[in-house]
Design a protein around this motif. Structure first.
Motif, PDB file in Angstrom:
ATOM      1  N   CYS A 102      15.915   0.078 -15.418  1.00 44.02           N
ATOM      2  CA  CYS A 102      16.594   1.374 -15.441  1.00 44.02           C
ATOM      3  C   CYS A 102      16.663   2.034 -14.078  1.00 44.02           C
ATOM      4  CB  CYS A 102      15.923   2.310 -16.441  1.00 44.02           C
ATOM      5  SG  CYS A 102      14.268   2.860 -15.938  1.00 44.02           S
ATOM      6  N   GLY A 103      15.929   1.528 -13.109  1.00 46.62           N
ATOM      7  CA  GLY A 103      15.989   2.061 -11.765  1.00 46.62           C
ATOM      8  C   GLY A 103      15.140   3.284 -11.507  1.00 46.62           C
TER       9      GLY A 103
ATOM     10  N   SER B  29      11.895  -4.920  -6.396  1.00 48.03           N
ATOM     11  CA  SER B  29      12.134  -3.544  -6.848  1.00 48.03           C
ATOM     12  C   SER B  29      11.240  -2.526  -6.153  1.00 48.03           C
ATOM     13  CB  SER B  29      11.922  -3.453  -8.366  1.00 48.03           C
ATOM     14  OG  SER B  29      10.570  -3.693  -8.708  1.00 48.03           O
ATOM     15  N   VAL B  30      10.358  -2.980  -5.267  1.00 45.17           N
ATOM     16  CA  VAL B  30       9.481  -2.069  -4.525  1.00 45.17           C
ATOM     17  C   VAL B  30      10.163  -1.724  -3.203  1.00 45.17           C
ATOM     18  CG1 VAL B  30       7.194  -1.738  -3.523  1.00 45.17           C
ATOM     19  CG2 VAL B  30       7.467  -3.108  -5.601  1.00 45.17           C
ATOM     20  N   ARG B  31      10.191  -0.435  -2.883  1.00 46.58           N
ATOM     21  CA  ARG B  31      10.910   0.001  -1.680  1.00 46.58           C
ATOM     22  C   ARG B  31      10.012   0.837  -0.780  1.00 46.58           C
ATOM     23  NH1 ARG B  31      16.553   2.043  -4.579  1.00 46.58           N
ATOM     24  NH2 ARG B  31      17.076   0.036  -5.534  1.00 46.58           N
TER      25      ARG B  31
ATOM     26  N   ARG C 160      10.003   4.870 -19.325  1.00 46.29           N
ATOM     27  CA  ARG C 160      11.135   4.801 -20.255  1.00 46.29           C
ATOM     28  C   ARG C 160      11.250   3.425 -20.893  1.00 46.29           C
ATOM     29  NH1 ARG C 160      13.545   7.811 -15.937  1.00 46.29           N
ATOM     30  NH2 ARG C 160      14.047   9.939 -16.560  1.00 46.29           N
ATOM     31  N   CYS C 161      11.216   2.381 -20.041  1.00 44.73           N
ATOM     32  CA  CYS C 161      11.424   1.028 -20.551  1.00 44.73           C
ATOM     33  C   CYS C 161      10.138   0.363 -21.033  1.00 44.73           C
ATOM     34  CB  CYS C 161      12.055   0.141 -19.459  1.00 44.73           C
ATOM     35  SG  CYS C 161      13.578   0.816 -18.769  1.00 44.73           S
ATOM     36  N   ARG C 162       8.997   0.974 -20.688  1.00 45.69           N
ATOM     37  CA  ARG C 162       7.684   0.456 -21.091  1.00 45.69           C
ATOM     38  C   ARG C 162       7.445  -0.956 -20.562  1.00 45.69           C
ATOM     39  NH1 ARG C 162       6.248   2.088 -27.201  1.00 45.69           N
ATOM     40  NH2 ARG C 162       4.182   1.763 -26.296  1.00 45.69           N
ATOM     41  N   ILE C 163       8.035  -1.260 -19.417  1.00 46.05           N
ATOM     42  CA  ILE C 163       7.822  -2.561 -18.771  1.00 46.05           C
ATOM     43  C   ILE C 163       6.591  -2.461 -17.884  1.00 46.05           C
ATOM     44  CG2 ILE C 163       8.791  -4.287 -17.206  1.00 46.05           C
ATOM     45  CD1 ILE C 163      11.557  -3.363 -18.063  1.00 46.05           C
ATOM     46  N   GLN C 164       5.651  -3.348 -18.105  1.00 50.84           N
ATOM     47  CA  GLN C 164       4.413  -3.347 -17.334  1.00 50.84           C
ATOM     48  C   GLN C 164       4.638  -4.011 -15.978  1.00 50.84           C
ATOM     49  OE1 GLN C 164       1.406  -2.106 -18.015  1.00 50.84           O
ATOM     50  NE2 GLN C 164       1.787  -1.389 -20.090  1.00 50.84           N
ATOM     51  N   TYR C 165       4.078  -3.439 -14.929  1.00 52.30           N
ATOM     52  CA  TYR C 165       4.157  -3.989 -13.586  1.00 52.30           C
ATOM     53  C   TYR C 165       2.749  -4.280 -13.093  1.00 52.30           C
ATOM     54  CZ  TYR C 165       9.067  -2.681 -13.336  1.00 52.30           C
ATOM     55  OH  TYR C 165      10.403  -2.595 -13.569  1.00 52.30           O
TER      56      TYR C 165
ATOM     57  N   ARG D 161       0.805  -1.221   0.000  1.00 51.05           N
ATOM     58  CA  ARG D 161       0.000   0.000   0.000  1.00 51.05           C
ATOM     59  C   ARG D 161       0.841   1.275   0.000  1.00 51.05           C
ATOM     60  NH1 ARG D 161      -2.754  -2.961  -1.831  1.00 51.05           N
ATOM     61  NH2 ARG D 161      -4.666  -3.938  -1.034  1.00 51.05           N
ATOM     62  N   PHE D 162       2.047   1.219   0.531  1.00 51.66           N
ATOM     63  CA  PHE D 162       2.829   2.444   0.683  1.00 51.66           C
ATOM     64  C   PHE D 162       4.241   2.329   0.116  1.00 51.66           C
ATOM     65  CE2 PHE D 162      -0.257   2.167   4.159  1.00 51.66           C
ATOM     66  CZ  PHE D 162      -0.997   3.313   3.903  1.00 51.66           C
ATOM     67  N   GLY D 163       4.539   1.203  -0.528  1.00 58.54           N
ATOM     68  CA  GLY D 163       5.844   1.067  -1.157  1.00 58.54           C
ATOM     69  C   GLY D 163       5.897   1.790  -2.494  1.00 58.54           C
ATOM     70  N   THR D 164       7.105   2.158  -2.889  1.00 63.25           N
ATOM     71  CA  THR D 164       7.326   2.824  -4.185  1.00 63.25           C
ATOM     72  C   THR D 164       8.023   1.860  -5.120  1.00 63.25           C
ATOM     73  OG1 THR D 164       7.546   4.970  -3.097  1.00 63.25           O
ATOM     74  CG2 THR D 164       8.401   4.782  -5.344  1.00 63.25           C
ATOM     75  N   PRO D 165       7.384   1.510  -6.249  1.00 69.51           N
ATOM     76  CA  PRO D 165       8.040   0.591  -7.184  1.00 69.51           C
ATOM     77  C   PRO D 165       9.071   1.320  -8.041  1.00 69.51           C
ATOM     78  CG  PRO D 165       5.846   1.136  -7.978  1.00 69.51           C
ATOM     79  CD  PRO D 165       5.999   1.818  -6.655  1.00 69.51           C
TER      80      PRO D 165
END
Length: 937
Positions: free
Chosen positions: A127-128, A401-403, A259-264, A118-122
């Protein structure tokens, strides 16, 4: 005690060996039940109080559910009044699932998953860059905040840095009625389909609209954004070129990298669970490790030649397996097969890659041939290595990758409890005024921090949150469960604890007592079965049971405050609490006939033979070099988490087993071990269960049951009926009760509750059918024998050495009160270990064995420790070496040599604080163990 509803009132308790026990236990207080092993403490606390509490709870269920428990027997007691709801926290070492961790068993992981979801930032794993999901309304508001009068373009990305002519993209532009596009950063009109260089990379973005920022454009902006989002597959670019350069603001309405157009995927709690396919690493399926040949076992030293490695492999693998490797060049009189292509000569440097490939091919061949013996031999070269995909994190790359707070979930769980608590303490102080979602975040952070604090209170600050649950000791597992209850916030509950101090150094016990006081001060009742002196002294109410074990126990000898019990002449515990032993007066602790520490100092100092572990750096050990005198009783002490198990089990035990040609996991990191050639056997005796099934028991584990079955098969009745020894096994059809399949009880699986076991109605818990029970030996059936206490069975079979010897060993280690057929699942960790001790002690020894024991005093009263010390002394006097991980001060004081690790647990541990005799360690000001030795003796 005057009751008036202020105490749990027990009258006429007769469960197991209890003799019509009458006792009152005060409500809202900390009460301790103590007494010799087998005196009836557990029968009163668990089999009477908790069993009655469990039965009363089940009676609150609906009529349909209650029908399942009609066979559940009431505890054998006349009256139990004023009993609150009960919760039991036992110290039985369960077979934890290998996927479980400290965070999962304490439910902290559930809160962490919700917090990250709920509060993590992906962040994009490629590319980071941070990934944000914007709604169309948010994009409108962000665009209107630009400077008034600025001319902006709304672009829909169609092609991004891809080679080709992209005629389909231009066709899409023309069919949509659009006229402009930005091609490779250049804005232009599309009157005809342009020709692009097919081998070059291009970026094509459709111009949906041109706008000037001013009031009143909200509707048009919203419609244009909807069109751009549609053609851009959820992505839109708001840009301007007022000063000659493009200023792009990239937005996405989906979780996708702009940028990378990778779907999450959408962030959900299941994404952060390694036991769920949505979150688990696809390579290791959430284990964090994979079974593979360990390169360090195959090529221990990179400087070794191929020939030297092959000679070493010949020592570990059978000849035929070594030949099947297809590796030639080492000196050998055996015929050699043709050398496999790609493998180099014996003089060439060894590379693990070549041998790994050969071993994998050999494994595949053996698996296809179903050669189990060959596969078992290959396992000596295999082990669990970190998963190459996730690096041991267990989660897939999206979840990793979620922080939150700058950390991934896998990074947070890799921290110790102390470090994680500091992380969330900082998160609490940095929180702003709560409102809306921020209030929910604050509640989650507070709950996680609170549970971590409770783990610290029970002495687990050094354990990492991702520590696998099966690797926790019995004491650590119990304290983890206790911390879960501390964080539950229940009121008016009766907590029944089984030796909560096991595995704790005396320095850590005070903190645990404070945690128990916290439970009690909330209005709960805490009843602990305990042998620790400091817990007894801090109790509000003390009940001393005895005077002996089994049929010689089961009576309340004294009860009241600590002073009242100490001054009661009937108490067996009072004298130990009343008289403070001094080291110089009783240098061997409770073992009156043991040599003094000063005598041990001279003996150890003059002993030329020792096992020396050099530069141990496994886990938190700090390049430790330790000397273990051979033929001595050596105690390995230190606070919890100081590195005792890492040194004794992970390094010494595994290395010794491999040295003797036995299978063992990879030893922990160290340079070398000197002196292993002086031993011919290594025996590890820990607190793990005797078996995976409740069918196992002390009789079956020690082999006594096989001999007893032979005795019954040799009786006249058995011979007439043609019964063989297998007829008297409850694991084999024919003689057992088929209604319960020889278990004597039936199991009911309950949702959200532990499984319930009730006696079998067909055999009444006797396990065998009527025909089998008709066979008697000296007037006893096989069920009667299994129901006998061990000390009674020892006397019953005194004329049969193969039965009497193991039973005498069991009685010698303080287990004479156990029923011979008591299921191993009901044994505590200490009882399970002492069964293993007796099994090993009953074997003939060469005098060169190395025994590794893990807290053998667990569950032992003061009086029982004296007996155990005498048993250990007998083994050492035969020339064997005894290395004991121990916190009991009486056993420590009776040792020949002490190795004290510390000074703290986790990263602050792993140092050698002191070593020497008890007198020397007691004189060391830096040693916590020494301080307690000085105080208690």
């Amino acid at each position: 005690m005057a009751n008036g509803g202020g105490a749990i009132r027990i009258r006429g308790a007769r469960t197991h060996n209890l003799h019509n026990v009458n006792v009152d236990l005060p409500l809202g207080k900390l009460s301790v039940l103590t007494g010799p092993s087998g005196s009836g403490k557990s029968s009163l606390a668990f089999d009477t109080l908790h069993a009655e509490g469990q039965r009363r709870f089940l009676e609150t269920l609906g009529a349909t559910s209650r029908a399942l428990f009609e066979q559940l027997q009431r505890p054998d007691v006349d009256v139990i009044e004023y009993l609150p709801p009960t919760l039991c926290v036992s110290q039985h070492v369960s077979q934890s699932r290998p996927r479980s961790t400290l965070a999962t068993v304490t439910e902290i992981h559930d809160h962490l998953r919700l917090l990250w979801a709920r509060f993590g930032t992906p962040y994009c794993y490629q590319c980071g860059s941070a990934i944000q999901k914007h709604s169309p309304a948010e994009i409108v508001r962000a665009t209107l905040r630009l400077d008034e009068g600025r001319k902006v373009y709304l672009l829909a990305p169609l092609v991004e840095d891809e080679p080709g002519e992209h005629r389909d993209a231009f066709q899409q532009i023309k069919q949509g009625g659009f006229l402009r596009a930005r091609i490779d950063g250049v804005l232009g009109e599309i009157r005809a389909i342009p020709k692009l260089a097919a081998k070059q990379r291009h970026t094509i973005e459709l111009v949906v609209d041109r706008l000037v920022i001013r009031s009143g454009i909200e509707d048009r902006l919203g419609e244009s954004l909807a069109t751009a989002i549609k053609h851009g597959a959820g992505r839109v670019i708001v840009t301007d070129i007022d000063d000659g350069d493009w200023h792009d603001h990239v937005y996405s309405t989906q979780f996708a990298c702009p940028r990378c157009r990778i779907q999450y995927p959408e962030l959900e709690p299941r994404l952060f669970h390694f036991n769920n396919p949505h979150g688990a690493c696809p390579r290791c399926t959430g284990f964090g490790q994979i079974g593979e040949f360990d390169p360090k076992l195959i090529v221990p030293d990179p400087s070794w030649s191929m020939g030297r490695v092959l000679e070493r492999l010949r020592e570990q693998l059978p000849d035929d397996l070594e030949l099947q490797l297809g590796v030639a060049g080492a000196e050998s009189s055996k015929p050699q097969p043709p050398r496999s292509p790609g493998l180099r000569k014996a003089s060439a440097p060894a590379t693990s890659e070549e041998l790994l490939e050969s071993l994998r091919k050999l494994r595949d061949t053996l698996e296809a041939a179903e050669d189990t013996d060959g596969l078992e031999a290959l396992r000596s070269l295999a082990g669990f290595v970190p998963c190459p995909e996730c690096g041991g994190a267990r989660l897939n790359r999206v979840a990793r990758s979620v922080r939150f707070g700058g950390r991934g979930l896998h990074e947070l769980t890799a921290l110790s409890v102390y470090e994680a608590a500091a992380f969330f303490e900082a998160a609490r102080t940095q929180a702003t005024a709560p409102s809306g979602l921020e209030r929910v975040q604050r509640r989650l952070v507070d709950e996680i921090w609170s549970r971590l604090r409770f783990l610290q209170e029970v002495g687990l600050s050094y354990v990492t949150l991702d520590r696998p649950a099966p690797t926790l000791s019995g004491g650590e597992a119990q304290r983890a469960r206790l911390a879960t209850h501390l964080g539950g916030g229940l009121l008016g509950v009766c907590y029944i604890l089984d030796e909560p101090t096991i595995g704790l150094h005396p320095r850590d016990t005070e903190r645990l007592i404070a945690a128990l006081r916290g439970l009690q001060e909330r209005g709960n009742t805490v009843i602990a079965v305990e042998h620790d002196e400091s817990v007894m002294r801090k109790a509000d109410y003390l009940v001393d049971m005895g005077p002996g074990a089994g049929r010689n126990g089961g009576r309340v000898l004294a009860s009241g405050t600590v002073d009242e019990v100490v001054n009661d002449p009937a108490s067996v515990t009072g004298p130990y609490l009343k008289h403070h032993r001094r080291l110089e007066d009783s240098p061997a602790g409770l073992a009156d006939d043991a040599p003094s520490p000063l005598a041990s100092l001279r003996a150890c100092a003059g002993t030329p033979h020792a096992i020396t572990i050099i530069n141990a750096c496994h886990h938190n050990l700090k390049n430790l070099t330790v000397r273990i005198p051979l033929g001595r009783l050596v105690c390995l002490t230190g606070v919890s988490g100081s590195g005792k198990s890492s040194l004794a089990r992970d390094i010494l035990c595994y290395a010794a087993r491999r040295h003797l040609g036995l299978l063992a996991p990879t030893p922990g990191m160290h340079d070398r071990i000197e002196g292993l050639e002086k031993i011919d056997k290594v025996l590890e005796v820990d607190q793990r269960p005797l078996g995976r099934s409740p069918r196992s028991n002390a009789a079956s584990y020690t082999g006594v049951f096989d001999e007893i079955r032979k005795v019954f098969a040799a009786t006249r009745t058995a011979k007439v009926r043609g019964y063989k020894a297998s007829r008297f096994s409850f694991n084999v059809k024919g003689g057992r009760c088929e209604e319960c399949q020889g278990q004597g009880r039936k199991r009911f699986a309950l949702q959200f509750l532990p499984d319930l076991f009730v006696p079998c109605s067909a055999c009444q818990g006797r396990r065998f059918n009527r025909a089998t029970l008709e066979v008697h030996y000296r007037g006893k059936s096989i069920a009667d024998i299994l129901g006998m206490p061990i000390e009674q069975a020892r006397d019953f079979f005194e004329n049969i050495p193969n039965i009497h010897r193991p039973l005498a060993a069991l009685a010698d280690v303080g287990l004479g009160y156990l029923a011979l057929g008591q299921p191993s699942s009901t044994l505590s960790g200490g009882e399970a270990q002492r069964v293993k001790l007796a099994f090993e002690f009953a074997k003939p020894a060469s005098g060169k064995a190395l025994y590794l024991l893990d807290e053998p005093t667990t569950g032992l009263h003061f009086a029982d420790v004296r007996n155990l010390i005498r048993v250990l002394r007998g083994i050492v006097d035969a020339g064997n070496t005894m290395l004991v991980i121990e916190h009991n001060l009486d056993l420590i004081a009776a040792a020949d040599w002490i190795i004290d690790l510390g000074p703290d647990g986790g990263a602050a541990g792993g140092y050698l604080v002191a070593e020497g005799t008890p007198a020397e360690v007691a004189a060391c000001s830096a040693s916590s163990t020494g301080w307690f030795l000085r105080r208690e003796n």
